[in-house]
Design a protein around this motif. Structure first.
Motif, PDB file in Angstrom:
ATOM      1  N   ILE A   1     -25.775  62.044   9.351  1.00 42.38           N
ATOM      2  CA  ILE A   1     -26.419  60.888   8.703  1.00 42.38           C
ATOM      3  C   ILE A   1     -25.701  60.571   7.383  1.00 42.38           C
ATOM      4  O   ILE A   1     -25.379  59.416   7.097  1.00 42.38           O
ATOM      5  CB  ILE A   1     -27.923  61.174   8.461  1.00 42.38           C
ATOM      6  CG1 ILE A   1     -28.673  61.205   9.799  1.00 42.38           C
ATOM      7  CG2 ILE A   1     -28.533  60.127   7.522  1.00 42.38           C
ATOM      8  CD1 ILE A   1     -30.098  61.756   9.698  1.00 42.38           C
ATOM      9  N   GLY A   2     -25.438  61.611   6.601  1.00 42.17           N
ATOM     10  CA  GLY A   2     -24.724  61.400   5.333  1.00 42.17           C
ATOM     11  C   GLY A   2     -23.311  60.902   5.564  1.00 42.17           C
ATOM     12  O   GLY A   2     -22.853  59.954   4.910  1.00 42.17           O
ATOM     13  N   TYR A   3     -22.637  61.531   6.514  1.00 41.52           N
ATOM     14  CA  TYR A   3     -21.246  61.165   6.785  1.00 41.52           C
ATOM     15  C   TYR A   3     -21.142  59.723   7.277  1.00 41.52           C
ATOM     16  O   TYR A   3     -20.360  58.920   6.764  1.00 41.52           O
ATOM     17  CB  TYR A   3     -20.626  62.122   7.823  1.00 41.52           C
ATOM     18  CG  TYR A   3     -19.203  61.739   8.120  1.00 41.52           C
ATOM     19  CD1 TYR A   3     -18.150  62.300   7.393  1.00 41.52           C
ATOM     20  CD2 TYR A   3     -18.905  60.753   9.062  1.00 41.52           C
ATOM     21  CE1 TYR A   3     -16.843  61.894   7.616  1.00 41.52           C
ATOM     22  CE2 TYR A   3     -17.610  60.344   9.284  1.00 41.52           C
ATOM     23  CZ  TYR A   3     -16.582  60.916   8.561  1.00 41.52           C
ATOM     24  OH  TYR A   3     -15.303  60.503   8.772  1.00 41.52           O
ATOM     25  N   ARG A   4     -21.936  59.419   8.310  1.00 40.75           N
ATOM     26  CA  ARG A   4     -21.821  58.117   8.964  1.00 40.75           C
ATOM     27  C   ARG A   4     -22.184  56.967   8.004  1.00 40.75           C
ATOM     28  O   ARG A   4     -21.500  55.937   7.953  1.00 40.75           O
ATOM     29  CB  ARG A   4     -22.736  58.075  10.186  1.00 40.75           C
ATOM     30  CG  ARG A   4     -22.634  56.792  10.960  1.00 40.75           C
ATOM     31  CD  ARG A   4     -23.588  56.771  12.149  1.00 40.75           C
ATOM     32  NE  ARG A   4     -23.400  55.526  12.866  1.00 40.75           N
ATOM     33  CZ  ARG A   4     -23.905  54.372  12.481  1.00 40.75           C
ATOM     34  NH1 ARG A   4     -24.628  54.313  11.389  1.00 40.75           N
ATOM     35  NH2 ARG A   4     -23.669  53.270  13.181  1.00 40.75           N
ATOM     36  N   SER A   5     -23.255  57.150   7.235  1.00 43.82           N
ATOM     37  CA  SER A   5     -23.671  56.092   6.307  1.00 43.82           C
ATOM     38  C   SER A   5     -22.566  55.802   5.300  1.00 43.82           C
ATOM     39  O   SER A   5     -22.307  54.642   4.955  1.00 43.82           O
ATOM     40  CB  SER A   5     -24.935  56.520   5.557  1.00 43.82           C
ATOM     41  OG  SER A   5     -25.954  56.895   6.461  1.00 43.82           O
ATOM     42  N   THR A   6     -21.915  56.859   4.848  1.00 42.90           N
ATOM     43  CA  THR A   6     -20.881  56.706   3.828  1.00 42.90           C
ATOM     44  C   THR A   6     -19.615  56.096   4.419  1.00 42.90           C
ATOM     45  O   THR A   6     -19.023  55.172   3.835  1.00 42.90           O
ATOM     46  CB  THR A   6     -20.583  58.079   3.190  1.00 42.90           C
ATOM     47  OG1 THR A   6     -21.815  58.644   2.736  1.00 42.90           O
ATOM     48  CG2 THR A   6     -19.621  57.940   2.021  1.00 42.90           C
ATOM     49  N   ALA A   7     -19.202  56.580   5.584  1.00 45.40           N
ATOM     50  CA  ALA A   7     -18.000  56.032   6.225  1.00 45.40           C
ATOM     51  C   ALA A   7     -18.198  54.563   6.574  1.00 45.40           C
ATOM     52  O   ALA A   7     -17.287  53.744   6.407  1.00 45.40           O
ATOM     53  CB  ALA A   7     -17.652  56.843   7.473  1.00 45.40           C
TER      54      ALA A   7
END
Lengths: 320, 320
Positions: free
Chosen positions: A76-82
């Motif tokens: 969730i953190g990775y995808r939102s940021t990317a």
């Protein structure tokens, strides 16, 4: 720890209750040097001389953009940021930093370190620091990521020339296939799921393409045809797309690949020069899928040279 | 209408369903010239030569920062935006623009114009444009406002000198009194309610104070004593505060005024020069409430010269 800038304010919200400060500590501990700049009421950001500042903001909300059953906290953190960084790629900007406005439920407290790790792993490969943010207690996970970058001459949606080729990076269709599987109650293939959970913002690729003379660009957040329709509208030109050339992942059909959103690949226009050294530099396909032509702004789809009607699902994207 | 930048993407989110595009149209129609810059995947922002870029992000979430029973849609938009702008005031920066990430429920659709008007009315007096944003469908109203400003020399939390006076703008205690009334099931006075619903970011005041030699500054989002504790920590100095000099609104007690958060007034340190022409220019009180002294970082409260113990509610703000 003395002062945390906006993060500190979140710790003392009268209505939000306690505990946010612990979350901020956990975030900063996990981010380490990636968040070394956090300090005052606001962050002071240096824009390199002669460059333009490029800014975008994107929200990822549980239930709207993802479900807990689909992604773990790291993802969730990775995808939102990317996904947010991808808007800088669309402008061929070099990242200067991000701001993270995070809403978490009480139940997410134990997983905040994983979520923080996902955010850090999305920015770290790009040398992009985390400059600030805040934390709020709520009933759904939400991340609003504001990305800031710099470019001497940002790539725009407009600028395409009649006769330009249309190129797309990567292989399309993974996120759409993963979503279709989840929505039908089945388990997506790992290949498709990874494309949804682990998108890569094409930042270095975009700067390379802009330097090589790309005339316009956009990232595929709405789907290939939908986003090319944005280019057609911005340029007031027709875009002829060859369905059989659309690069598909696994066994996804070209039509499904053309409709698949949240790809975070790039579409650019320009001359054949753009392909030079691209694969060698990035290990990523840059595929010629069509041409820019004189005509009313629309996406004209062809199958082996024969124009085909766009599927009904594409209709509302045309000519807005 | 051709392209709306990030707002456009929100219209086609696969999971979020339709209707966001109508919301974006309504927002842009209401914002008019205030949002004239919205365009591409990201906004291109000009930072004046020789100035530093100052950025902050703030979330206002229904249930955490406000309740629907307390504020109407105009006030929700206004208050969220003014609160975010206040972080630029704390840095004595001139606003360059804001980004609005908006989450709305289906039931809020009819009120989006009022919400947009509130956002516009918060930025317009400061000549601050709305540069971009996105819209998401969710179960609670949330606004994450990212503010960007420029300052030749941003005012910091650190920089206070031993012997500096401590000044605060305006009259304190309104938001705390309004919240106390709501939480006890009564109706706050209009005087107190207005201070919660209609905060004013002290942007011009802050630039005036910085130009007049203010050595450090912060805005009061956590409460006067809590935020002065942040100054004490950032400066590694003791702040002696005279309780009887705290400027209170209506019949609020000095202790309640000192604990009242979400004030969005400014605390600055500096010499007596700061008061010169201040009231004449702004029609706003700038009150001397104490001094910066040599000593371990803490807020020491005095009542007519006698040091008093800080109330228990202030304890966890000390020396962090």
């Amino acid at each position: 720890m003395t002062h945390l800038g906006d993060f500190e304010g979140a710790a003392h919200l009268r209505l939000a209750g306690g505990g946010e400060f612990d979350v901020v500590r956990a975030l900063l501990a996990e981010w380490g040097d990636s968040a070394a700049g956090i300090g005052d009421d606001a962050a002071v950001v240096a824009v390199p001389a002669g460059q333009q500042l490029v800014v975008s903001t994107d929200t990822s909300l549980e239930g709207a953009h993802f479900r807990r059953e689909w992604l773990n906290h790291f993802e969730i953190g990775y995808r939102s940021t990317a996904a947010a960084l991808s808007d800088l790629a669309a402008m061929a900007a070099e990242p200067l930093g991000i701001f993270v406005a995070l809403t978490l439920t009480d139940g997410d407290r134990a997983d905040v370190t994983r979520l923080a790790a996902g955010i850090r792993d999305a920015v770290a490969p790009h040398g992009c620091p985390i400059l600030g943010g805040d934390v709020t207690r709520g009933e759904k996970i939400a991340l609003t990521i504001t990305v800031m970058g710099a470019a001497e001459r940002p790539l725009r949606r407009s600028g395409s020339q009649i006769g330009d080729r249309v190129y797309v990076t990567g292989l399309l269709g993974g996120p759409g296939a993963a979503l279709a599987a989840w929505e039908s109650g089945t388990v997506p293939s790992e290949l498709h799921r990874a494309r949804f959970a682990h998108p890569v913002a094409r930042l270095a690729e975009a700067r390379h393409l802009a330097a090589a003379g790309a005339t316009a660009g956009i990232d595929i957040s709405d789907g290939l045809v939908a986003d090319i329709a944005h280019l057609a509208a911005a340029n007031d030109l027709r875009f002829d797309i060859d369905l059989e050339h659309i690069p598909c992942i696994g066994d996804v059909s070209p039509l499904d690949a053309a409709a698949s959103g949240e790809e975070y690949e790039l579409v650019v226009t320009g001359s054949e020069k753009l392909r030079r050294d691209f694969y060698t530099n990035f290990g990523l396909e840059l595929t010629d899928i069509g041409a820019v032509s004189d005509g009313a702004p629309e996406v004209a789809l062809y199958h082996h040279g024969t124009r085909i009607a766009a599927p009904a699902s594409f209709d509302h994207f045309r000519g807005e």
